[in-house]
Design a protein around this motif. Sequence first.
Motif, PDB file in Angstrom:
ATOM      1  N   ALA A 155       1.048  -1.208  -0.166  1.00 22.27           N
ATOM      2  CA  ALA A 155      -0.274   0.171   0.019  1.00 22.27           C
ATOM      3  C   ALA A 155       0.649   1.377  -0.257  1.00 22.27           C
ATOM      4  N   PRO A 156       1.582   1.527   0.674  1.00 21.64           N
ATOM      5  CA  PRO A 156       2.728   2.032   0.936  1.00 21.64           C
ATOM      6  C   PRO A 156       3.811   2.708  -1.015  1.00 21.64           C
ATOM      7  N   ALA A 157       3.828   1.537  -1.185  1.00 20.56           N
ATOM      8  CA  ALA A 157       4.709   1.999  -2.431  1.00 20.56           C
ATOM      9  C   ALA A 157       3.592   2.628  -3.599  1.00 20.56           C
ATOM     10  N   ILE A 158       2.341   2.063  -3.300  1.00 21.43           N
ATOM     11  CA  ILE A 158       1.208   2.215  -4.419  1.00 21.43           C
ATOM     12  C   ILE A 158       1.381   3.794  -3.993  1.00 21.43           C
ATOM     13  N   LEU A 159       0.710   4.039  -3.161  1.00 22.15           N
ATOM     14  CA  LEU A 159       0.025   5.454  -2.545  1.00 22.15           C
ATOM     15  C   LEU A 159       1.773   6.600  -3.174  1.00 22.15           C
ATOM     16  N   GLU A 160       2.964   5.774  -2.928  1.00 19.75           N
ATOM     17  CA  GLU A 160       4.303   6.500  -3.529  1.00 19.75           C
ATOM     18  C   GLU A 160       4.507   6.382  -4.939  1.00 19.75           C
ATOM     19  N   ALA A 161       3.589   5.687  -5.752  1.00 19.16           N
ATOM     20  CA  ALA A 161       4.226   5.930  -7.451  1.00 19.16           C
ATOM     21  C   ALA A 161       3.352   6.644  -8.026  1.00 19.16           C
ATOM     22  N   ASP A 162       4.521   6.676  -9.005  1.00 17.51           N
ATOM     23  CA  ASP A 162       3.437   7.769 -10.196  1.00 17.51           C
ATOM     24  C   ASP A 162       2.951   6.567 -11.182  1.00 17.51           C
ATOM     25  N   ILE A 163       3.519   5.131 -11.351  1.00 18.49           N
ATOM     26  CA  ILE A 163       2.922   4.329 -11.848  1.00 18.49           C
ATOM     27  C   ILE A 163       2.680   2.803 -11.270  1.00 18.49           C
ATOM     28  N   ILE A 164       1.906   2.031 -11.584  1.00 17.43           N
ATOM     29  CA  ILE A 164       1.260   0.859 -11.004  1.00 17.43           C
ATOM     30  C   ILE A 164       1.221  -0.190 -12.112  1.00 17.43           C
ATOM     31  N   ILE A 165       2.263  -1.410 -12.721  1.00 22.73           N
ATOM     32  CA  ILE A 165       2.024  -2.241 -14.067  1.00 22.73           C
ATOM     33  C   ILE A 165       1.551  -3.313 -13.044  1.00 22.73           C
ATOM     34  N   TYR A 166       0.600  -3.598 -13.606  1.00 19.62           N
ATOM     35  CA  TYR A 166      -0.306  -5.344 -13.050  1.00 19.62           C
ATOM     36  C   TYR A 166       0.624  -6.429 -13.907  1.00 19.62           C
ATOM     37  N   THR A 167       1.064  -7.525 -13.457  1.00 19.71           N
ATOM     38  CA  THR A 167       1.806  -8.312 -14.821  1.00 19.71           C
ATOM     39  C   THR A 167       0.633  -9.804 -14.614  1.00 19.71           C
ATOM     40  N   MET A 168       0.517 -10.730 -14.992  1.00 18.91           N
ATOM     41  CA  MET A 168      -0.350 -11.651 -14.649  1.00 18.91           C
ATOM     42  C   MET A 168      -0.502 -13.078 -16.119  1.00 18.91           C
ATOM     43  N   PRO A 169      -0.723 -13.930 -15.732  1.00 19.77           N
ATOM     44  CA  PRO A 169      -1.535 -14.670 -17.533  1.00 19.77           C
ATOM     45  C   PRO A 169      -3.063 -15.004 -16.651  1.00 19.77           C
ATOM     46  N   VAL A 170      -3.839 -15.052 -17.460  1.00 16.56           N
ATOM     47  CA  VAL A 170      -4.649 -15.931 -17.905  1.00 16.56           C
ATOM     48  C   VAL A 170      -4.795 -17.334 -16.811  1.00 16.56           C
ATOM     49  N   TYR A 171      -6.070 -16.916 -15.854  1.00 19.00           N
ATOM     50  CA  TYR A 171      -6.307 -17.945 -15.312  1.00 19.00           C
ATOM     51  C   TYR A 171      -7.496 -18.467 -14.807  1.00 19.00           C
ATOM     52  N   TRP A 172      -8.205 -18.906 -15.934  1.00 17.37           N
ATOM     53  CA  TRP A 172      -9.804 -19.546 -16.640  1.00 17.37           C
ATOM     54  C   TRP A 172     -10.233 -18.672 -16.450  1.00 17.37           C
TER      55      TRP A 172
ATOM     56  N   ASN B  58     -10.536   8.162  -3.081  1.00 22.33           N
ATOM     57  CA  ASN B  58      -9.279   8.343  -3.635  1.00 22.33           C
ATOM     58  C   ASN B  58      -8.410   9.642  -4.591  1.00 22.33           C
ATOM     59  N   GLU B  59      -8.486  10.450  -3.503  1.00 20.73           N
ATOM     60  CA  GLU B  59      -7.657  12.182  -3.749  1.00 20.73           C
ATOM     61  C   GLU B  59      -6.305  11.441  -3.491  1.00 20.73           C
ATOM     62  N   ASP B  60      -5.908  10.397  -2.170  1.00 16.64           N
ATOM     63  CA  ASP B  60      -4.525  10.190  -2.285  1.00 16.64           C
ATOM     64  C   ASP B  60      -3.504   9.318  -3.974  1.00 16.64           C
ATOM     65  N   VAL B  61      -4.689   8.502  -4.531  1.00 19.32           N
ATOM     66  CA  VAL B  61      -3.997   8.138  -5.595  1.00 19.32           C
ATOM     67  C   VAL B  61      -4.550   8.306  -7.104  1.00 19.32           C
ATOM     68  N   ALA B  62      -5.307   9.532  -6.993  1.00 15.42           N
ATOM     69  CA  ALA B  62      -5.596  10.128  -8.138  1.00 15.42           C
ATOM     70  C   ALA B  62      -4.410  10.487  -9.232  1.00 15.42           C
ATOM     71  N   GLY B  63      -4.178   9.844 -10.268  1.00 11.31           N
ATOM     72  CA  GLY B  63      -3.324  10.619 -11.222  1.00 11.31           C
ATOM     73  C   GLY B  63      -2.115  10.272 -11.151  1.00 11.31           C
ATOM     74  N   LYS B  64      -3.025   8.466 -11.405  1.00  9.28           N
ATOM     75  CA  LYS B  64      -1.697   7.809 -11.308  1.00  9.28           C
ATOM     76  C   LYS B  64      -1.763   6.868 -13.227  1.00  9.28           C
ATOM     77  N   GLY B  65      -0.652   6.728 -13.549  1.00  9.88           N
ATOM     78  CA  GLY B  65      -0.615   5.998 -14.407  1.00  9.88           C
ATOM     79  C   GLY B  65      -0.997   4.209 -14.190  1.00  9.88           C
ATOM     80  N   CYS B  66      -1.547   3.114 -15.254  1.00  7.29           N
ATOM     81  CA  CYS B  66      -1.731   1.853 -15.025  1.00  7.29           C
ATOM     82  C   CYS B  66      -1.341   1.179 -15.980  1.00  7.29           C
ATOM     83  N   GLY B  67      -1.023   0.318 -16.122  1.00 12.93           N
ATOM     84  CA  GLY B  67      -0.785  -0.916 -16.955  1.00 12.93           C
ATOM     85  C   GLY B  67      -1.186  -2.732 -17.118  1.00 12.93           C
ATOM     86  N   LEU B  68      -0.994  -2.979 -17.883  1.00 11.79           N
ATOM     87  CA  LEU B  68      -0.949  -4.456 -18.071  1.00 11.79           C
ATOM     88  C   LEU B  68      -0.590  -5.221 -19.068  1.00 11.79           C
ATOM     89  N   ILE B  69       0.254  -5.852 -18.283  1.00  5.41           N
ATOM     90  CA  ILE B  69       0.736  -7.119 -19.049  1.00  5.41           C
ATOM     91  C   ILE B  69       0.311  -8.685 -18.692  1.00  5.41           C
TER      92      ILE B  69
END
Length: 181
Positions: free
Chosen positions: A72-89, A110-121
């Motif tokens: 959680a603290p890392a998400i709060l401090e981050a500019d960008i969050i990247i989620y990466t995963m395979p599809v399961y079922w 969400n004021e603390d986290v608004a404006g961040k970038g998000c990506g998916l692999i």
Amino acid sequence: MNKKIVVIIGSPRKNGNSLTMTKAFIKAATDKGHCVTVFDATQLNIGGCQACETCFKRGKACSFDDDFDSIAPAILEADIIIYTMPVYWYSIPAKIKAVIDKTFPFGMDNEDVAGKGCGLICCCAEDDISVMDGVRIPIERTAALLNWHMIGEVLIPGVQNPGEIEKTDGFEQAIALAERI
């Protein structure tokens, strides 16, 4: 300007295709000077959200003691969050889904986290790219709820066995995602 990037991994396969693309993304991002912090959800103790709504009221992200309190603290401090995963079922693997579910408090205020970038692999075994809708749509909706903007998605179908990603443009797409930051 260098960015703080949090990468959250949801693949238990250490030589898997999504993890291989993720490594290419991380290398490209760090080569550009970005600071990348990686959390492997498959190796963490994270329970599902209990919807108790006591988030952050006890001085930590979740009232239930688990490893989300380190993410959680890392998400709060981050500019960008990247989620990466395979599809399961046809959906998100359970270990990373618990992480996503625990972003619940950020949706309450969400004021603390608004404006961040998000990506998916993401990748899947079937050749039909729509198989990844069970991952792509929840990530896009999570980003919208949190007022994050999608910076890009790497969606590679038709890779089941380790190494099959090398027969696709998955590496190139992961590197291009990092280059867009």
